[in-house]
Design a protein around this motif. Structure first.
Motif, PDB file in Angstrom:
ATOM      1  N   ARG A  31      51.293  32.089  37.812  1.00  0.00           N
ATOM      2  CA  ARG A  31      52.202  31.704  39.038  1.00  0.00           C
ATOM      3  C   ARG A  31      51.511  31.999  40.233  1.00  0.00           C
ATOM      4  NH1 ARG A  31      56.191  33.555  35.385  1.00  0.00           N
ATOM      5  NH2 ARG A  31      55.979  35.732  36.312  1.00  0.00           N
ATOM      6  N   LYS A  32      50.640  33.268  40.425  1.00  0.00           N
ATOM      7  CA  LYS A  32      50.124  33.641  41.449  1.00  0.00           C
ATOM      8  C   LYS A  32      49.010  32.939  41.938  1.00  0.00           C
ATOM      9  CE  LYS A  32      47.844  37.673  43.477  1.00  0.00           C
ATOM     10  NZ  LYS A  32      47.154  38.968  43.347  1.00  0.00           N
ATOM     11  N   LEU A  88      36.460  31.771  41.322  1.00  0.00           N
ATOM     12  CA  LEU A  88      35.161  32.702  41.956  1.00  0.00           C
ATOM     13  C   LEU A  88      35.757  33.897  42.587  1.00  0.00           C
ATOM     14  CD1 LEU A  88      32.932  29.946  43.369  1.00  0.00           C
ATOM     15  CD2 LEU A  88      33.052  30.891  41.153  1.00  0.00           C
ATOM     16  N   LEU A  89      36.840  34.037  43.015  1.00  0.00           N
ATOM     17  CA  LEU A  89      37.647  35.114  43.807  1.00  0.00           C
ATOM     18  C   LEU A  89      38.202  35.936  42.980  1.00  0.00           C
ATOM     19  CD1 LEU A  89      38.760  32.944  47.072  1.00  0.00           C
ATOM     20  CD2 LEU A  89      36.878  34.297  46.905  1.00  0.00           C
ATOM     21  N   GLY A  90      38.295  35.709  41.679  1.00  0.00           N
ATOM     22  CA  GLY A  90      38.707  36.836  40.658  1.00  0.00           C
ATOM     23  C   GLY A  90      40.096  36.500  40.205  1.00  0.00           C
ATOM     24  N   HIS A  91      40.561  35.452  40.601  1.00  0.00           N
ATOM     25  CA  HIS A  91      41.978  34.961  39.983  1.00  0.00           C
ATOM     26  C   HIS A  91      41.866  34.220  38.649  1.00  0.00           C
ATOM     27  CE1 HIS A  91      44.214  35.394  43.784  1.00  0.00           C
ATOM     28  NE2 HIS A  91      43.250  35.075  44.391  1.00  0.00           N
ATOM     29  N   ASN A  92      42.861  34.779  37.692  1.00  0.00           N
ATOM     30  CA  ASN A  92      42.851  34.041  36.509  1.00  0.00           C
ATOM     31  C   ASN A  92      44.357  33.765  36.162  1.00  0.00           C
ATOM     32  OD1 ASN A  92      44.274  36.053  34.746  1.00  0.00           O
ATOM     33  ND2 ASN A  92      42.535  37.297  35.270  1.00  0.00           N
ATOM     34  N   HIS A  93      44.425  33.023  34.874  1.00  0.00           N
ATOM     35  CA  HIS A  93      45.832  32.652  34.685  1.00  0.00           C
ATOM     36  C   HIS A  93      46.034  32.759  32.985  1.00  0.00           C
ATOM     37  CE1 HIS A  93      43.418  29.214  33.080  1.00  0.00           C
ATOM     38  NE2 HIS A  93      43.018  29.038  34.382  1.00  0.00           N
TER      39      HIS A  93
END
Length: 169
Positions: free
Chosen positions: A151-152, A139-144
């Motif tokens: 890793r982040k 939801l906060l814009g992170h992806n993998h």
């Protein structure tokens, strides 16, 4: 003479939707709400709203097919609202960030959490907390998608899960 009054404190809100059948699973509503609020505090966010849905396998499969084109169940799906707090808001800064807005929806398949917990030798709550942290980061814009991003995101998940009251085991 005008007195200085402190600014009004903004509270986070988590709306919980229930789609599972058995009353024995109802405590998950309270668990999820408590965990989500703790995660938002751990990210130093205030004034946020999100929706959390606990789903059956069938309901999760339907959502996954509709929005991702995959006719199978999955552990967690996130639907960001598009309203985003600034990156510095939750970059580990100790000063609380104010973001008054709707972050989006997180859907978690409780049967998947239970099955994965049994497979990994953990508790269902451990899996569900991980799914919730993962969904919130989406939801906060992170992806993998890329290894560096993965890793982040994993680092942020560990930070959230180690926040007060959120230890994995």
């Amino acid at each position: 003479m005008r007195q200085n009054t402190p600014p009004k404190r903004l509270y986070n809100r988590v709306d919980v939707v229930w789609n599972c059948a058995t009353p024995i699973e109802l405590p998950w509503m309270r668990f999820g709400k408590r965990w989500a609020l703790a995660f938002l505090r751990g990210l130093h966010l205030h004034g946020c709203t999100l929706s959390l849905a606990w789903l059956s396998n069938a309901a999760m499969r339907k959502l996954n097919a509709q929005f991702r084109g995959q006719n199978k169940t999955t552990d967690v799906l996130s639907f960001p609202s598009g309203e985003m707090p600034p990156n510095q808001a939750y970059a580990g800064l100790k000063n609380a960030a104010t973001f008054v807005g709707f972050l989006g929806d997180i859907a978690i398949a409780l049967p998947v959490a239970c099955r994965q917990a049994q497979q990994w030798g953990t508790r269902p709550q451990t899996e569900a907390k991980l799914y919730l942290a993962h969904g919130l980061l989406h939801l906060l814009g992170h992806n993998h998608h890329a290894k560096a991003d993965a890793r982040k995101m994993a680092l942020w998940e560990r930070k959230l899960l180690q926040h007060k009251g959120m230890l994995l085991r």
